[in-house]
Design a protein around this motif. Structure first.
Motif, PDB file in Angstrom:
ATOM      1  N   GLY A 162       0.811  -1.205   0.000  1.00  0.00           N
ATOM      2  CA  GLY A 162       0.000   0.000   0.000  1.00  0.00           C
ATOM      3  C   GLY A 162       0.849   1.261   0.000  1.00  0.00           C
ATOM      4  O   GLY A 162       2.081   1.215   0.053  1.00  0.00           O
ATOM      5  N   GLU A 163       0.166   2.397  -0.056  1.00  0.00           N
ATOM      6  CA  GLU A 163       0.863   3.675  -0.130  1.00  0.00           C
ATOM      7  C   GLU A 163       1.130   4.292   1.228  1.00  0.00           C
ATOM      8  O   GLU A 163       2.001   5.150   1.358  1.00  0.00           O
ATOM      9  CB  GLU A 163       0.048   4.659  -0.979  1.00  0.00           C
ATOM     10  N   ARG A 164       0.364   3.880   2.264  1.00  0.00           N
ATOM     11  CA  ARG A 164       0.487   4.510   3.575  1.00  0.00           C
ATOM     12  C   ARG A 164       0.633   3.460   4.669  1.00  0.00           C
ATOM     13  O   ARG A 164       0.036   2.389   4.610  1.00  0.00           O
ATOM     14  CB  ARG A 164      -0.762   5.357   3.891  1.00  0.00           C
ATOM     15  N   VAL A 165       1.447   3.779   5.669  1.00  0.00           N
ATOM     16  CA  VAL A 165       1.500   3.009   6.910  1.00  0.00           C
ATOM     17  C   VAL A 165       0.574   3.732   7.888  1.00  0.00           C
ATOM     18  O   VAL A 165       0.794   4.907   8.211  1.00  0.00           O
ATOM     19  CB  VAL A 165       2.938   2.966   7.486  1.00  0.00           C
ATOM     20  N   GLN A 166      -0.470   3.051   8.319  1.00  0.00           N
ATOM     21  CA  GLN A 166      -1.484   3.691   9.150  1.00  0.00           C
ATOM     22  C   GLN A 166      -1.028   3.848  10.601  1.00  0.00           C
ATOM     23  O   GLN A 166      -0.193   3.078  11.092  1.00  0.00           O
ATOM     24  CB  GLN A 166      -2.782   2.868   9.123  1.00  0.00           C
ATOM     25  N   LYS A 167      -1.566   4.852  11.275  1.00  0.00           N
ATOM     26  CA  LYS A 167      -1.313   5.040  12.703  1.00  0.00           C
ATOM     27  C   LYS A 167      -1.703   3.759  13.443  1.00  0.00           C
ATOM     28  O   LYS A 167      -2.748   3.165  13.186  1.00  0.00           O
ATOM     29  CB  LYS A 167      -2.141   6.217  13.223  1.00  0.00           C
ATOM     30  N   GLY A 168      -0.843   3.315  14.365  1.00  0.00           N
ATOM     31  CA  GLY A 168      -1.100   2.087  15.111  1.00  0.00           C
ATOM     32  C   GLY A 168      -0.571   0.830  14.447  1.00  0.00           C
ATOM     33  O   GLY A 168      -0.653  -0.255  15.019  1.00  0.00           O
ATOM     34  N   SER A 169      -0.001   0.967  13.241  1.00  0.00           N
ATOM     35  CA  SER A 169       0.538  -0.201  12.530  1.00  0.00           C
ATOM     36  C   SER A 169       1.852  -0.658  13.150  1.00  0.00           C
ATOM     37  O   SER A 169       2.538   0.106  13.842  1.00  0.00           O
ATOM     38  CB  SER A 169       0.783   0.139  11.059  1.00  0.00           C
ATOM     39  N   ASP A 170       2.199  -1.914  12.894  1.00  0.00           N
ATOM     40  CA  ASP A 170       3.450  -2.512  13.352  1.00  0.00           C
ATOM     41  C   ASP A 170       4.291  -2.946  12.160  1.00  0.00           C
ATOM     42  O   ASP A 170       3.759  -3.354  11.127  1.00  0.00           O
ATOM     43  CB  ASP A 170       3.201  -3.756  14.205  1.00  0.00           C
ATOM     44  N   ILE A 171       5.596  -2.886  12.332  1.00  0.00           N
ATOM     45  CA  ILE A 171       6.531  -3.558  11.426  1.00  0.00           C
ATOM     46  C   ILE A 171       7.516  -4.326  12.298  1.00  0.00           C
ATOM     47  O   ILE A 171       8.186  -3.749  13.156  1.00  0.00           O
ATOM     48  CB  ILE A 171       7.300  -2.570  10.522  1.00  0.00           C
ATOM     49  N   PHE A 172       7.579  -5.640  12.111  1.00  0.00           N
ATOM     50  CA  PHE A 172       8.514  -6.504  12.827  1.00  0.00           C
ATOM     51  C   PHE A 172       9.688  -6.809  11.908  1.00  0.00           C
ATOM     52  O   PHE A 172       9.501  -7.244  10.773  1.00  0.00           O
ATOM     53  CB  PHE A 172       7.851  -7.830  13.211  1.00  0.00           C
ATOM     54  N   ILE A 173      10.898  -6.581  12.395  1.00  0.00           N
ATOM     55  CA  ILE A 173      12.112  -6.928  11.646  1.00  0.00           C
ATOM     56  C   ILE A 173      12.952  -7.840  12.540  1.00  0.00           C
ATOM     57  O   ILE A 173      13.426  -7.424  13.598  1.00  0.00           O
ATOM     58  CB  ILE A 173      12.915  -5.671  11.272  1.00  0.00           C
ATOM     59  N   THR A 174      13.092  -9.090  12.124  1.00  0.00           N
ATOM     60  CA  THR A 174      13.789 -10.093  12.930  1.00  0.00           C
ATOM     61  C   THR A 174      14.995 -10.637  12.189  1.00  0.00           C
ATOM     62  O   THR A 174      14.911 -10.940  10.995  1.00  0.00           O
ATOM     63  CB  THR A 174      12.850 -11.261  13.289  1.00  0.00           C
ATOM     64  N   CYS A 175      16.102 -10.762  12.894  1.00  0.00           N
ATOM     65  CA  CYS A 175      17.318 -11.341  12.318  1.00  0.00           C
ATOM     66  C   CYS A 175      17.719 -12.595  13.081  1.00  0.00           C
ATOM     67  O   CYS A 175      17.578 -12.666  14.305  1.00  0.00           O
ATOM     68  CB  CYS A 175      18.468 -10.347  12.384  1.00  0.00           C
ATOM     69  N   LYS A 176      18.224 -13.560  12.351  1.00  0.00           N
ATOM     70  CA  LYS A 176      18.797 -14.770  12.939  1.00  0.00           C
ATOM     71  C   LYS A 176      19.868 -15.250  11.984  1.00  0.00           C
ATOM     72  O   LYS A 176      19.574 -15.613  10.847  1.00  0.00           O
ATOM     73  CB  LYS A 176      17.721 -15.839  13.154  1.00  0.00           C
ATOM     74  N   GLY A 177      21.118 -15.224  12.440  1.00  0.00           N
ATOM     75  CA  GLY A 177      22.214 -15.496  11.515  1.00  0.00           C
ATOM     76  C   GLY A 177      22.278 -14.371  10.499  1.00  0.00           C
ATOM     77  O   GLY A 177      22.267 -13.196  10.855  1.00  0.00           O
ATOM     78  N   GLU A 178      22.315 -14.716   9.218  1.00  0.00           N
ATOM     79  CA  GLU A 178      22.335 -13.703   8.164  1.00  0.00           C
ATOM     80  C   GLU A 178      20.982 -13.539   7.490  1.00  0.00           C
ATOM     81  O   GLU A 178      20.854 -12.810   6.504  1.00  0.00           O
ATOM     82  CB  GLU A 178      23.402 -14.044   7.119  1.00  0.00           C
ATOM     83  N   LYS A 179      19.959 -14.202   8.041  1.00  0.00           N
ATOM     84  CA  LYS A 179      18.623 -14.131   7.448  1.00  0.00           C
ATOM     85  C   LYS A 179      17.764 -13.128   8.194  1.00  0.00           C
ATOM     86  O   LYS A 179      17.776 -13.073   9.425  1.00  0.00           O
ATOM     87  CB  LYS A 179      17.961 -15.508   7.473  1.00  0.00           C
ATOM     88  N   LEU A 180      17.029 -12.307   7.444  1.00  0.00           N
ATOM     89  CA  LEU A 180      16.153 -11.301   8.024  1.00  0.00           C
ATOM     90  C   LEU A 180      14.722 -11.564   7.585  1.00  0.00           C
ATOM     91  O   LEU A 180      14.445 -11.791   6.408  1.00  0.00           O
ATOM     92  CB  LEU A 180      16.596  -9.906   7.582  1.00  0.00           C
ATOM     93  N   TRP A 181      13.811 -11.560   8.565  1.00  0.00           N
ATOM     94  CA  TRP A 181      12.380 -11.682   8.312  1.00  0.00           C
ATOM     95  C   TRP A 181      11.720 -10.347   8.605  1.00  0.00           C
ATOM     96  O   TRP A 181      12.132  -9.638   9.539  1.00  0.00           O
ATOM     97  CB  TRP A 181      11.726 -12.732   9.219  1.00  0.00           C
ATOM     98  N   ALA A 182      10.683  -9.998   7.861  1.00  0.00           N
ATOM     99  CA  ALA A 182       9.925  -8.786   8.147  1.00  0.00           C
ATOM    100  C   ALA A 182       8.446  -9.042   7.872  1.00  0.00           C
ATOM    101  O   ALA A 182       8.084  -9.741   6.920  1.00  0.00           O
ATOM    102  CB  ALA A 182      10.420  -7.618   7.302  1.00  0.00           C
ATOM    103  N   SER A 183       7.598  -8.488   8.730  1.00  0.00           N
ATOM    104  CA  SER A 183       6.157  -8.617   8.548  1.00  0.00           C
ATOM    105  C   SER A 183       5.453  -7.494   9.300  1.00  0.00           C
ATOM    106  O   SER A 183       6.067  -6.767  10.080  1.00  0.00           O
ATOM    107  CB  SER A 183       5.657  -9.976   9.055  1.00  0.00           C
ATOM    108  N   THR A 184       4.157  -7.380   9.070  1.00  0.00           N
ATOM    109  CA  THR A 184       3.352  -6.386   9.787  1.00  0.00           C
ATOM    110  C   THR A 184       2.571  -7.034  10.929  1.00  0.00           C
ATOM    111  O   THR A 184       1.827  -6.351  11.622  1.00  0.00           O
ATOM    112  CB  THR A 184       2.366  -5.694   8.830  1.00  0.00           C
ATOM    113  N   THR A 185       2.750  -8.333  11.127  1.00  0.00           N
ATOM    114  CA  THR A 185       2.007  -9.049  12.172  1.00  0.00           C
ATOM    115  C   THR A 185       2.905  -9.769  13.164  1.00  0.00           C
ATOM    116  O   THR A 185       2.464 -10.123  14.249  1.00  0.00           O
ATOM    117  CB  THR A 185       1.065 -10.096  11.547  1.00  0.00           C
ATOM    118  N   GLY A 186       4.151 -10.006  12.802  1.00  0.00           N
ATOM    119  CA  GLY A 186       5.063 -10.711  13.694  1.00  0.00           C
ATOM    120  C   GLY A 186       5.043 -12.210  13.527  1.00  0.00           C
ATOM    121  O   GLY A 186       5.861 -12.911  14.108  1.00  0.00           O
ATOM    122  N   GLY A 187       4.127 -12.719  12.723  1.00  0.00           N
ATOM    123  CA  GLY A 187       4.056 -14.171  12.537  1.00  0.00           C
ATOM    124  C   GLY A 187       5.073 -14.656  11.525  1.00  0.00           C
ATOM    125  O   GLY A 187       5.268 -14.039  10.479  1.00  0.00           O
ATOM    126  N   SER A 188       5.724 -15.758  11.823  1.00  0.00           N
ATOM    127  CA  SER A 188       6.740 -16.299  10.913  1.00  0.00           C
ATOM    128  C   SER A 188       6.123 -16.843   9.637  1.00  0.00           C
ATOM    129  O   SER A 188       6.745 -16.847   8.579  1.00  0.00           O
ATOM    130  CB  SER A 188       7.533 -17.407  11.618  1.00  0.00           C
TER     131      SER A 188
END
Length: 231
Positions: A162-188
């Motif tokens: 989308g074009e906008r990140v809404q107020k109250g939204s989340d972004i999860f950025i997780t690293c393990k080793g050299e791999k990075l995961w990202a989501s807006t919910t935190g679920g793998s």
């Protein structure tokens, strides 16, 4: 009031208006102090005491607010695995807040650790998705180079959608080793991933390294770590 004074007032108003546009209001109005009400509340935004992403449970350490032009953009919570925290608290046992802030090794030890760690961004206000991606990409350029940082920008933009990140939204950025995961919910399960040499330590050093994009988040991380260290 004399005629010269009457002429001067509009002139001053114009000068101030021009300064606000050219150099930005953050220089005319200093950022407010970081507000950590409790271990898991940053500027009125609550954070979970733990998260489990990429199969790894992680504890909340600390964090702070990311400001832009004097406005709150998002609150940032930083998480790490228990084994990493225990190892580091043993290494830095008895260290003062001042000592920890000056210790470059504290931040590199955490950022370069191979165990899971997470940045949780919780937004105070609505912002453009491209603005979020561009800001992270720009902050990574000195550490990764232009090509890699642009790849990460594209990756984050796809994750946010989308074009906008809404107020109250989340972004999860997780690293393990050299791999990075990202989501807006935190679920793998629905997280996107990217593997890039040097990306994981670099993204954490954006907040914990020299000239961090959020000095408040770096200070909050150290405060939380100091509390754990001196228990």
């Amino acid at each position: 009031m004399g005629s010269s004074a009457k002429l001067l007032l509009p002139t001053l108003a114009v000068v101030i208006a021009i300064l606000a546009v050219v150099i930005g209001p953050k220089y005319l109005s200093p950022e407010p102090p970081n507000s950590i009400i409790s271990n898991q509340v940053i500027d009125g935004i609550s954070f979970p005491s733990s998260v489990k992403i990429a199969g790894s449970a992680q504890k909340f350490i600390g964090g702070g607010t990311r400001f832009k032009w004097g406005f709150k953009v998002y609150a940032l919570g930083i998480y790490g695995e228990d084994k990493t925290i225990k190892s580091m608290t043993k290494k830095y046992a008895g260290a003062s807040m001042e000592g920890l802030m000056k210790s470059d090794t504290l931040f590199t030890d955490f950022s370069e650790s191979k165990s899971a760690k997470t940045l949780l961004l919780r937004f105070h206000r609505e912002v453009g998705s491209s603005d979020v991606a561009d800001a992270l990409g720009e902050a990574l350029k000195p550490r990764l180079g232009e090509k890699e940082s642009e790849s990460f920008q594209t990756f984050i933009l796809d994750v946010v959608g989308g074009e906008r990140v809404q107020k109250g939204s989340d972004i999860f950025i997780t690293c393990k080793g050299e791999k990075l995961w990202a989501s807006t919910t935190g679920g793998s399960d629905n997280a996107s991933s990217i593997t890039m040499k040097g990306l994981c330590p670099a993204i954490f050093m954006v907040y914990l390294g020299e000239n961090p994009v959020s000095p408040h988040a770096k200070e909050g991380f150290v405060k939380g770590f100091e509390t754990m260290t001196n228990k």
